[in-house]
Design a protein around this motif. Structure first.
Motif: not given
Lengths: 437, 437
Positions: A172-173, A187-188, A190, A250, A254-255, A259-263, A265-266
């Motif tokens: 994770g982030r 978050p915004r 895609q 999201m 994207e996943y 795997g999950p990313f921007l969904a 790490n906000f």
């Protein structure tokens, strides 16, 4: 073993800090969690310090050091306002500190007069993350969550074949981990529904929470040097609550395949008080697999883990809308579960993580994954509670929720209680959702 | 814009450091990459310092400061041996430093006499990671790699529907990033072939490399504050080579549903010299999508990106076995490709990463993903070169390779060259594989 029961678990022990003796406090003498704080409004860079929560007060280690009060243990790194170096000294030093502080705050302590001046009311402080987090890894130990979510993403195969063999985790982030009370901006990203031909970039429409615990690493390992299960258990510092905020729309787009990313790490919110493994010792429980399930591979197995690898921690999720708070309505409890239902233990997470030689470091954070229970009111996320957005919850203000709306406040709570032990709690892990920027 | 062409790109410019004028040097006066080094054998904690590579020498900024030599720019954070704070000052300060050092090392510089004493031979130093890496994210911008690997994992759907819309990325492990020259121990992990009923825990049998570039973040953004494409371009500090070591058998078993984890985080090797965006400016190239492909969403689009978003960087992979090195045989080049073939640009990676408000910080590292070309000798990993282990490469010592064996040394190299510009290089990104512990 750092989790043995000792005099600091005596349920009858009382503190001279009267608020610590209230039956409903999260922070009795038997808890003594560590946190990093400053006086509210003191923005000097050196204002941050380490303390221990006791009732509605904090014992300020900088003040203890400045007043030259001898607790019988060297405070060392605790004086400097950074917890990592203290955690790195390992479980024995942590246990010594616990013993010393337990005695010093106990009701017959000769230090009461001197220490009184080292207390700060929790109402007068603000807390930060307890320590500097180098790397953050999120696991997936909640089998009921994995099954329920798997059903939504992959109806043909909810639980993948590796789940019962591998403690699934992913990185994770670290930079976007925030402390309880920090507002979280929607978050915004895609979004592309199954009917849409093309994705669009827009505010998330399926914002969610995830009910997790977070485990802090105390001692870690060198690159290339795996940890045994016993070493893995001893590498743990303690636990916090963790809300793995998730943008489901999201995530769905994207996943794959990495795997999950921007969904995710906000923002990730954690509770500020590190409840130590020593405080959790009375609530350890056997680690048991359902009959017929595969047993863990030897590198994930151990006698202590079988006998006491699990921890009985009752978990709760509360939701309040902006309107509910305006009307003075209390937050609604929308879910409850227990960490005992996790399919993998903390030591298994740590041993697996280091099994390939990956180096863990003091202050690293491991999320447990969403802790959902088997029952209908036990989903640890809106995705589960609303069955993928199909069934709405009705809030006390009359509004409906399938996912989180702007202004919603989401709060996680946890407590350990059993006959013969003093109840301890984790404090709150809370965040209010702000509209997309 | 920090990437405009200026006098420091004059191909005729020469240095008074004679080795910098050799036609085949990676580090002519037009490059000036930043690195962190100490004299070999100097184990004092304060021995580390920041320098700039010039020919076969390093300009030592601590010595420059101690000798009170005025380069015309404040050295500031460069004196303290930590690059992060200097990167955080942004592209203008970096450009000023480049101009000053270019003049100071140029062949008519009045500072030659004084600076001569601030040079250290590269043969006398050891290098560390260039800066402290907070978070590490790995992208997947190599469409030929994504397609080739996708074919092996998902024959029915090699390239997933999101690939041409989303710059796919995922979080990696920061703690196990090591500098070129560090030995890499073969990881152990869970292996389960398609024929196996149960997984076993054993040394990886399909160890692989991945040919990537790594982009360092200079200035970053606050949590909740996305970056425009222009801001994203300006947030970049420069590039290194990156080998994303991969355990393919572990990856195949663990990666669903949350992505690769232990298959990747046992080690990631980067080259030590940070080649700045300013040095790369002459090699920028238009970013073009194949006809018929979707255009990027507006948040991933911009005029500069269309005109000069790509960078022409020739990439090479070399392999030598222990036997080859014993026999004095040169390493075999097993692959070559070009970063121009990436499907997404660096600025798109950065803008996408921050588009949900995720905060990037000075010193964060973004991997580009494996840069394979479209042709048969252009795979950036053994997985591609051996077509999933089906076709062996024959090495000059007569042995065969489908994946990496113990004792193998894997080296990545990169260079930029075009008519009218001075060729610059990246140095080596190398690592030898050690047997499992």
């Amino acid at each position: 073993m750092n989790s043995s029961i000792d005099f600091t678990h005596d349920p009858a022990a009382r503190s001279w800090v009267e608020s610590a003796n209230a039956p409903d406090t999260d922070f009795p003498l038997q808890n003594l969690p560590l946190g990093r704080f400053r006086r509210r409004g003191d923005h000097h860079p050196a204002a941050w310090r380490i303390g221990i929560a006791i009732g509605d007060q904090v014992l300020d280690f900088r003040k203890v050091a400045e007043a030259k009060i001898d607790l019988g243990v060297p405070l060392g790194a605790l004086e400097r306002g950074v917890l990592n170096a203290f955690l790195a000294t390992g479980p024995e030093r942590r246990q010594q500190l616990r013993h010393a502080v337990f005695n010093a705050l106990g009701e017959d302590s000769p230090l009461q007069g001197a220490l009184q001046r080292c207390l700060v009311p929790q109402s007068a402080i603000e807390l930060s993350l307890p320590c500097r987090i180098g790397d953050y890894t999120d696991f997936y130990t909640g089998i009921h969550h994995a099954t329920a979510v798997g059903k939504l993403f992959r109806p043909d195969q909810p639980l993948l074949p590796n789940y019962k063999h591998v403690p699934i985790g992913y990185h994770g982030r670290a930079s976007s981990i925030v402390v309880s009370g920090t507002e979280v901006t929607r978050p915004r990203g895609q979004l592309k529904g199954p009917q849409d031909e093309l994705p669009r970039f827009a505010p998330c429409e399926r914002l969610d929470h995830e009910l997790e615990l977070g485990a802090f690493i105390a001692t870690g390992n060198e690159l290339g040097a795996p940890l045994s299960m016993e070493q893995a258990e001893a590498a743990l510092a303690g636990l916090v609550l963790l809300n793995d905020w998730s943008a489901r729309d999201m995530q769905a787009w994207e996943y794959q395949p990495l795997g999950p990313f921007l969904a995710k790490n906000f923002a990730t919110t954690i509770s500020p008080w590190l409840v130590t493994m020593e405080a959790l010792a009375p609530f350890r429980a056997p680690f048991e697999r359902p009959a017929g399930d595969p047993q863990p591979l030897p590198y994930l197995d151990g006698e202590f883990n079988r006998g006491a690898g699990s921890i009985d921690i009752a978990l709760e999720v509360f939701l309040s809308s902006a309107a509910m708070r305006e009307q003075g309505l209390p937050a609604l409890r929308i879910s409850q579960s227990n960490f005992r239902d996790a399919y993998w233990t903390l030591a298994q997470m740590v041993a697996h993580h280091a099994s390939n030689g990956c180096n863990l470091q003091p202050g690293d954070l491991l999320g447990t994954g969403t802790q959902s229970g088997p029952g209908p009111g036990q989903g640890g996320s809106m995705l589960e509670l609303s069955q993928g957005g199909k069934v709405a919850l009705t809030l006390p203000d009359g509004s409906e929720r399938r996912f989180l709306q702007d202004g919603d406040e989401l709060t996680l709570r946890a407590r350990c209680e059993r006959p013969g032990a003093r109840r301890i709690g984790f404090g709150a892990c809370a965040g209010i959702v702000l509209p997309a920027a």
